[in-house]
Design a protein around this motif. Structure first.
Motif, PDB file in Angstrom:
ATOM      1  N   ALA A 141       0.817  -1.218   0.000  1.00 35.79           N
ATOM      2  CA  ALA A 141       0.000   0.000   0.000  1.00 35.79           C
ATOM      3  C   ALA A 141       0.847   1.263   0.000  1.00 35.79           C
ATOM      4  O   ALA A 141       0.477   2.279  -0.614  1.00 35.79           O
ATOM      5  N   LEU A 142       1.983   1.228   0.706  1.00 39.58           N
ATOM      6  CA  LEU A 142       2.891   2.382   0.775  1.00 39.58           C
ATOM      7  C   LEU A 142       4.309   1.889   0.492  1.00 39.58           C
ATOM      8  O   LEU A 142       5.070   1.604   1.416  1.00 39.58           O
ATOM      9  N   PRO A 143       4.685   1.766  -0.772  1.00 35.81           N
ATOM     10  CA  PRO A 143       6.019   1.255  -1.106  1.00 35.81           C
ATOM     11  C   PRO A 143       7.121   2.059  -0.434  1.00 35.81           C
ATOM     12  O   PRO A 143       7.076   3.297  -0.400  1.00 35.81           O
ATOM     13  N   ASP A 144       8.114   1.364   0.081  1.00 37.46           N
ATOM     14  CA  ASP A 144       9.163   1.990   0.885  1.00 37.46           C
ATOM     15  C   ASP A 144       9.899   3.090   0.130  1.00 37.46           C
ATOM     16  O   ASP A 144      10.015   4.233   0.605  1.00 37.46           O
ATOM     17  N   GLU A 145      10.398   2.777  -1.047  1.00 40.71           N
ATOM     18  CA  GLU A 145      11.197   3.757  -1.792  1.00 40.71           C
ATOM     19  C   GLU A 145      10.364   4.958  -2.220  1.00 40.71           C
ATOM     20  O   GLU A 145      10.812   6.108  -2.148  1.00 40.71           O
ATOM     21  N   ASP A 146       9.135   4.697  -2.687  1.00 40.18           N
ATOM     22  CA  ASP A 146       8.272   5.805  -3.103  1.00 40.18           C
ATOM     23  C   ASP A 146       7.965   6.726  -1.930  1.00 40.18           C
ATOM     24  O   ASP A 146       7.950   7.965  -2.073  1.00 40.18           O
ATOM     25  N   LEU A 147       7.709   6.120  -0.758  1.00 42.65           N
ATOM     26  CA  LEU A 147       7.373   6.921   0.413  1.00 42.65           C
ATOM     27  C   LEU A 147       8.572   7.746   0.866  1.00 42.65           C
ATOM     28  O   LEU A 147       8.434   8.926   1.234  1.00 42.65           O
ATOM     29  N   ARG A 148       9.758   7.151   0.849  1.00 38.16           N
ATOM     30  CA  ARG A 148      10.962   7.899   1.239  1.00 38.16           C
ATOM     31  C   ARG A 148      11.190   9.112   0.332  1.00 38.16           C
ATOM     32  O   ARG A 148      11.506  10.214   0.797  1.00 38.16           O
ATOM     33  N   THR A 149      11.016   8.910  -0.960  1.00 38.49           N
ATOM     34  CA  THR A 149      11.238  10.009  -1.904  1.00 38.49           C
ATOM     35  C   THR A 149      10.238  11.139  -1.671  1.00 38.49           C
ATOM     36  O   THR A 149      10.617  12.319  -1.627  1.00 38.49           O
ATOM     37  N   ALA A 150       8.961  10.765  -1.497  1.00 39.84           N
ATOM     38  CA  ALA A 150       7.921  11.776  -1.285  1.00 39.84           C
ATOM     39  C   ALA A 150       8.113  12.498   0.043  1.00 39.84           C
ATOM     40  O   ALA A 150       7.914  13.724   0.136  1.00 39.84           O
TER      41      ALA A 150
END
Length: 423
Positions: free
Chosen positions: A272-281
């Motif tokens: 639901a909240l991919p790690d890499e995508d969330l870190r970047t955002a």
């Protein structure tokens, strides 16, 4: 004539061998079909069936009967359990043991409780009447402690007189005299629901620590973010995502989540909240130089932009089960139940037990722990097709056994040819 008998015996042997081999092939197929059809497909569904609720309710009562089956001092043992839960400030469990009085007391006390129930609380529900009647069978000090814990603020409550002909004290020592009760604190769930999430401003610092590689846990961070997005994600139905994620966060902080269940939840959160995508955002949202309010607003948008709608239903399903456990018991009792959950099936079991037993389930969990989940029953009766499949399996097994016995009989009756020696 001899040749004809040999030919007939040979033909019979081939027939038996063919039947035997056919049964060897057919038996595992029938057994697998019965197991998959009768048991595997009868798993615990998302919403408990009425038959499952009734069967589980009966099993919970049977567990209480078994719990108090040893010894003659059933009333003293039952009263000690109520007292223990009061001293541990577990009011739902204490009330659950009062509701279980008919199952835990002996026959004489059981009949007296049932007779006293309608007069104890004339205009109350059946459970309220049962609790009021069960209180009469507690020692005075335990009864006062329970009533003090349930007394509304600013209201004096006199201890009701106990008819000694109906309920004499569990013991006759001086220790049964009323004493000054210890204050028992209990906060029932409010209409606003249980929440330990805070807000996005509180999450900013945790997010900065996570980006810096400090010890902030990704699980707690993402659970908090999803819970705070409840209003914007708009979960289906009556799912209270904020309440469910609050309980998961509290259980994780207290190390009360089973490792396997936590890993399953982590996989759902990763989807639901991919790690890499969330870190970047989050790195863009928490840029230095902006105010706390600006960072909080940007962090909310970062979580919302990262959330994948197609992966959220799995989390909603788990949250819905947790909501149902809270509705049937309390947030505190739900935390205790979650400690024993190791899989999605266990979570469904916990919901079924909670809905079937209510405070009785809370009391049972306080004594037997994880075994309370095994009180869950599917309530499924065998259909005609199931019965036919079982009969076919039994017939195949009998045919196989018959072939074995015939072969053994032929071996025993066959003449032994003498050995011939040649020089």
């Amino acid at each position: 004539m001899k040749f004809g008998r040999q030919q007939k015996r040979l033909s019979s042997g081939w027939t038996q061998a063919a039947i035997f081999n056919a049964m060897l092939l057919l038996l595992p197929v029938l057994a697998a079909n019965v197991v998959s059809g009768v048991f595997a497909a009868r798993d615990f569904p998302q919403t408990p069936r009425p038959a499952a609720l009734e069967a589980t309710r009966a099993e919970i009562k049977a567990q209480f009967v078994e719990l108090a089956s040893d010894g003659d001092q059933k009333r003293a043992y039952w009263a000690s359990l109520v007292d223990l839960q009061l001293r541990e400030r577990n009011m739902p469990a204490a009330r659950g043991f009062l509701l279980a009085a008919p199952e835990m007391l002996d026959e004489r006390d059981r009949e007296a409780v049932q007779q006293a129930a309608p007069q104890a609380v004339p205009f109350g529900t059946q459970d309220e009447q049962l609790v009021g009647a069960a209180l009469l069978f507690l020692p005075n000090d335990v009864r006062v402690r329970y009533e003090t814990a349930n007394r509304p603020v600013g209201m004096d409550m006199a201890v009701p007189a106990v008819d000694s002909a109906i309920a004499e004290p569990a013991t006759s020592d001086a220790s049964d005299a009323p004493e000054t009760p210890e204050p028992v604190q209990f906060s029932a769930p409010s209409d606003a629901g249980f929440s330990v999430l805070g807000n996005f401003e509180d999450l900013v610092r945790n997010g900065q620590d996570w980006l810096a590689g400090e010890t902030t846990q990704s699980f707690s961070l993402r659970v908090t973010g999803l819970g705070l997005l409840t209003d914007r994600l708009d979960p289906p139905g009556t799912i209270d995502l904020r309440e469910a994620t609050s309980l998961l966060k509290a259980a994780d902080r207290a190390a009360r989540l089973h490792r396997d269940f936590r890993e399953d939840l982590s996989e759902d959160l990763d989807a639901a909240l991919p790690d890499e995508d969330l870190r970047t955002a989050m790195a863009e949202a928490l840029s230095p130089g902006s105010t706390m309010a600006e960072q909080a607003a940007a962090l909310e948008e970062a979580f919302l932009a990262t959330a994948r709608q197609d992966a959220l239903p799995a989390i909603y399903a788990q949250a819905g089960q947790i909501n149902e456990i809270v509705d049937a018991t309390s947030p505190v009792a739900t935390l205790a139940m979650l400690e024993h959950v190791s899989s999605e099936t266990d979570l469904r079991r916990a919901r079924l037990v909670a809905e079937s037993g209510g405070d009785r389930a809370v009391a049972l969990e306080a004594v037997i722990g994880r075994n309370v989940l095994y009180a869950a029953r599917t309530g499924i009766e065998l259909t005609r097709e199931d019965v036919l499949e079982i009969m076919g399996l039994a017939a195949a097994a009998m045919a196989l056994f018959w072939m074995v016995m015939l072969s053994f009989q032929r071996y025993v009756r066959s003449p032994v040819q003498p050995l011939e020696y040649y020089e």
